[in-house]
Motif scaffolding. Sequence first.
Motif, PDB file in Angstrom:
ATOM      1  N   ALA A   1      15.243  -2.810   3.829  1.00 33.31           N
ATOM      2  CA  ALA A   1      13.998  -2.894   3.053  1.00 33.31           C
ATOM      3  C   ALA A   1      13.372  -1.518   2.886  1.00 33.31           C
ATOM      4  O   ALA A   1      12.932  -1.158   1.787  1.00 33.31           O
ATOM      5  N   ILE A   2      13.353  -0.723   3.951  1.00 31.97           N
ATOM      6  CA  ILE A   2      12.757   0.617   3.874  1.00 31.97           C
ATOM      7  C   ILE A   2      13.556   1.500   2.922  1.00 31.97           C
ATOM      8  O   ILE A   2      12.980   2.214   2.091  1.00 31.97           O
TER       9      ILE A   2
ATOM     10  N   LEU B   1      12.954   0.074  -0.675  1.00 35.59           N
ATOM     11  CA  LEU B   1      11.572   0.244  -1.126  1.00 35.59           C
ATOM     12  C   LEU B   1      11.211   1.704  -1.338  1.00 35.59           C
ATOM     13  O   LEU B   1      10.295   2.010  -2.097  1.00 35.59           O
ATOM     14  N   SER B   2      11.954   2.619  -0.683  1.00 36.59           N
ATOM     15  CA  SER B   2      11.669   4.044  -0.881  1.00 36.59           C
ATOM     16  C   SER B   2      12.032   4.488  -2.292  1.00 36.59           C
ATOM     17  O   SER B   2      11.596   5.534  -2.756  1.00 36.59           O
ATOM     18  N   LYS B   3      12.822   3.662  -2.992  1.00 31.98           N
ATOM     19  CA  LYS B   3      13.227   3.976  -4.372  1.00 31.98           C
ATOM     20  C   LYS B   3      12.286   3.355  -5.397  1.00 31.98           C
ATOM     21  O   LYS B   3      12.444   3.556  -6.592  1.00 31.98           O
ATOM     22  N   ILE B   4      11.316   2.575  -4.931  1.00 30.45           N
ATOM     23  CA  ILE B   4      10.425   1.834  -5.831  1.00 30.45           C
ATOM     24  C   ILE B   4       9.007   2.359  -5.688  1.00 30.45           C
ATOM     25  O   ILE B   4       8.547   2.628  -4.576  1.00 30.45           O
ATOM     26  N   LYS B   5       8.327   2.492  -6.819  1.00 32.73           N
ATOM     27  CA  LYS B   5       6.910   2.827  -6.784  1.00 32.73           C
ATOM     28  C   LYS B   5       6.180   1.834  -7.672  1.00 32.73           C
ATOM     29  O   LYS B   5       6.543   1.630  -8.826  1.00 32.73           O
TER      30      LYS B   5
ATOM     31  N   ILE C   1       5.334   0.894   4.594  1.00 33.05           N
ATOM     32  CA  ILE C   1       5.886   0.301   3.372  1.00 33.05           C
ATOM     33  C   ILE C   1       4.847   0.343   2.252  1.00 33.05           C
ATOM     34  O   ILE C   1       5.169   0.701   1.107  1.00 33.05           O
ATOM     35  N   CYS C   2       3.595   0.016   2.571  1.00 34.70           N
ATOM     36  CA  CYS C   2       2.527   0.065   1.565  1.00 34.70           C
ATOM     37  C   CYS C   2       2.375   1.466   0.997  1.00 34.70           C
ATOM     38  O   CYS C   2       2.244   1.647  -0.226  1.00 34.70           O
TER      39      CYS C   2
ATOM     40  N   HIS D   1       4.588   3.925   0.802  1.00 35.34           N
ATOM     41  CA  HIS D   1       5.704   4.317  -0.060  1.00 35.34           C
ATOM     42  C   HIS D   1       5.748   3.509  -1.350  1.00 35.34           C
ATOM     43  O   HIS D   1       6.136   4.032  -2.391  1.00 35.34           O
ATOM     44  N   LEU D   2       5.334   2.252  -1.296  1.00 37.38           N
ATOM     45  CA  LEU D   2       5.313   1.434  -2.517  1.00 37.38           C
ATOM     46  C   LEU D   2       4.275   1.929  -3.521  1.00 37.38           C
ATOM     47  O   LEU D   2       4.530   1.949  -4.720  1.00 37.38           O
TER      48      LEU D   2
END
Length: 198
Positions: free
Chosen positions: A32-33, A36-40, A101-102, A104-105
């Motif tokens: 997940a990390i 999710l690091s590829k998503i904004k 996570i929040c 980086h998102l």
Amino acid sequence: MSAENMLQPQITKNDKLARLVIGVVSFVIFTAIVLLSKIKIEANLGFDVHVFALINALINSFVSILLIAGLIAVKRRNYLLHKKIMLGAIILSVLFLVSYICHHLFAGETRFGDLNHDGLVSDAEKSAAGSLRIFYYIILGTHIPLAGIILPFILFTAYRGLTAEFPRHKKIARITWPVWLYVSVTGVLVYLLISPYY
């Protein structure tokens, strides 16, 4: 009085199930990390999303303090206090994960030295950052892989403690504790170094 007499097992020993659960949880969180690091997510939350990074640094600071307090407690043979402190560190680490996570998102990636926030670090910006840039990447280069591998060690260490397998708990804790402390302390250091570029 030995640790075995001080604390009774809190959970039933089942190594096969523990390995499965810890393996699945660690894999899911790591995946997940990475994904999710590829998503904004572009969203106006009504506040500066970098507050999550500050929360992360504060949580890491408290975890570092708890880890040291937990070591002191166990050295003084206060096993019940040690258990409470270490479970507190685990709970804080879960909160850290949510905040991480929040951040980086909603904030995306920040590049060290990127003064104009264009996502690129020009030669002039690299020059302005100086040798601190190299120091930052050395710290980050050790922090990230160790943060990636520490979770199953933390969970196995907790499992051995909660099943009252104290010799095995102590053996794995000798690996887990210093790495976990390093990750939490360098997490704060990474924040202090990168935050001027938010």
